[in-house]
Scaffold this active site. Structure first.
Site, PDB file in Angstrom:
ATOM      1  N   ARG A 184       0.850  -1.189   0.000  1.00  0.00           N
ATOM      2  CA  ARG A 184       0.000   0.000   0.000  1.00  0.00           C
ATOM      3  C   ARG A 184       0.885   1.237   0.000  1.00  0.00           C
ATOM      4  NH1 ARG A 184      -3.327  -3.054  -1.363  1.00  0.00           N
ATOM      5  NH2 ARG A 184      -5.393  -3.472  -0.465  1.00  0.00           N
ATOM      6  N   GLU A 213      -4.286   6.486  -4.993  1.00  0.00           N
ATOM      7  CA  GLU A 213      -4.436   5.800  -6.271  1.00  0.00           C
ATOM      8  C   GLU A 213      -5.857   6.046  -6.780  1.00  0.00           C
ATOM      9  OE1 GLU A 213      -3.518   1.663  -5.856  1.00  0.00           O
ATOM     10  OE2 GLU A 213      -1.411   2.044  -5.410  1.00  0.00           O
ATOM     11  N   HIS A 232      -0.038  -0.368  -9.975  1.00  0.00           N
ATOM     12  CA  HIS A 232      -0.658  -1.423  -9.155  1.00  0.00           C
ATOM     13  C   HIS A 232      -1.015  -2.637 -10.018  1.00  0.00           C
ATOM     14  CE1 HIS A 232      -2.769  -1.799  -5.045  1.00  0.00           C
ATOM     15  NE2 HIS A 232      -2.501  -2.999  -5.489  1.00  0.00           N
TER      16      HIS A 232
END
Length: 236
Positions: A184, A213, A232
């Site tokens: 994260r 994000e 990601h």
């Protein structure tokens, strides 16, 4: 209405609306559950798909470590170089890798690094012995990264791990360390990260996650010369 909610690993626009229904079981298709409202951990069953993407993520991590070690693509050429037969390449053998978190992802990372004869240290929440004798469990993040050439962050995001990697932590690392984050973005204080990159404390940051994000247009992470940033996708 329904009793079971299946959700992605990221907050969605209608998540709060859905959780107000008579949901008894929430399942997240990713590793993390940090986007699920805290109230659901009181009376509902909350599960995740931990381990499902461990292998592809570990392969991504290994790719980043090898790319930094062998200076790829920096040493590729399109024209005759100034010098042949010489480049500032390093060896992965006998290098030190710190594993921040020792769940399914970093265990898969360790399994792939052991044949390279890396020195592995790890921080985990429990005193449970690791499944591989090559992993040394240490007591703190600062201890783990003190001698590390590469640091792999793969720990859950909680109130205790938010900004786990900050200025104090980074100051404990040796200069030129390679920082990798596949967990994260907010596990890292990005202001401290930029300062460490600019000062040379961090030689490279290989990041598959950021905070927030999606990352906004013109954010410094897109352009920093010492950052390798992907959107990601390491799990795919």
């Amino acid at each position: 209405s329904g009793q079971i909610l299946i959700t992605s690993a990221a907050a969605s626009d209608n998540l709060l609306e859905l959780t107000n229904r008579d949901i008894q079981w929430v399942h997240c298709v990713g590793h993390g559950v940090d986007h699920i409202p805290p109230k659901f951990f009181e009376n509902q069953i909350v599960t995740c798909s931990r381990g499902v993407s461990a292998v592809p993520i570990a392969e991504w991590v290994l790719s980043m470590i090898l790319a930094w070690t062998k200076k790829i693509p920096e040493t590729w050429i399109n024209d005759p170089p100034d010098k042949w037969f010489r480049a500032p390449l390093e060896s992965l053998a006998a290098s030190t890798v710190a594993l921040i978190g020792l769940g399914s992802i970093n265990l898969a990372v360790a399994e792939r690094l052991i044949p390279f004869r890396c020195q592995l240290s790890a921080v985990r929440r429990t005193d449970k012995p690791p499944p591989f004798k090559e992993i040394k469990i240490v007591g703190s993040v600062t201890e783990a990264i003190a001698d590390a050439d590469h640091v792999v962050i793969a720990t859950p995001l909680t109130s205790k791990t938010h900004h786990l990697i900050d200025t104090k932590t980074l100051n404990a690392a040796k200069s030129g360390v390679h920082l990798i984050n596949i967990a994260r973005g907010s596990l890292i204080n990005q202001t401290a990260l930029k300062q460490a990159l600019d000062s040379g404390k961090i030689g490279r940051a290989s990041l598959d996650v950021a905070d927030p994000e999606p990352l906004p247009l013109n954010h410094w992470l897109y352009k920093h010369p010492k950052v390798r940033f992907s959107p990601h996708v390491s799990w795919t």
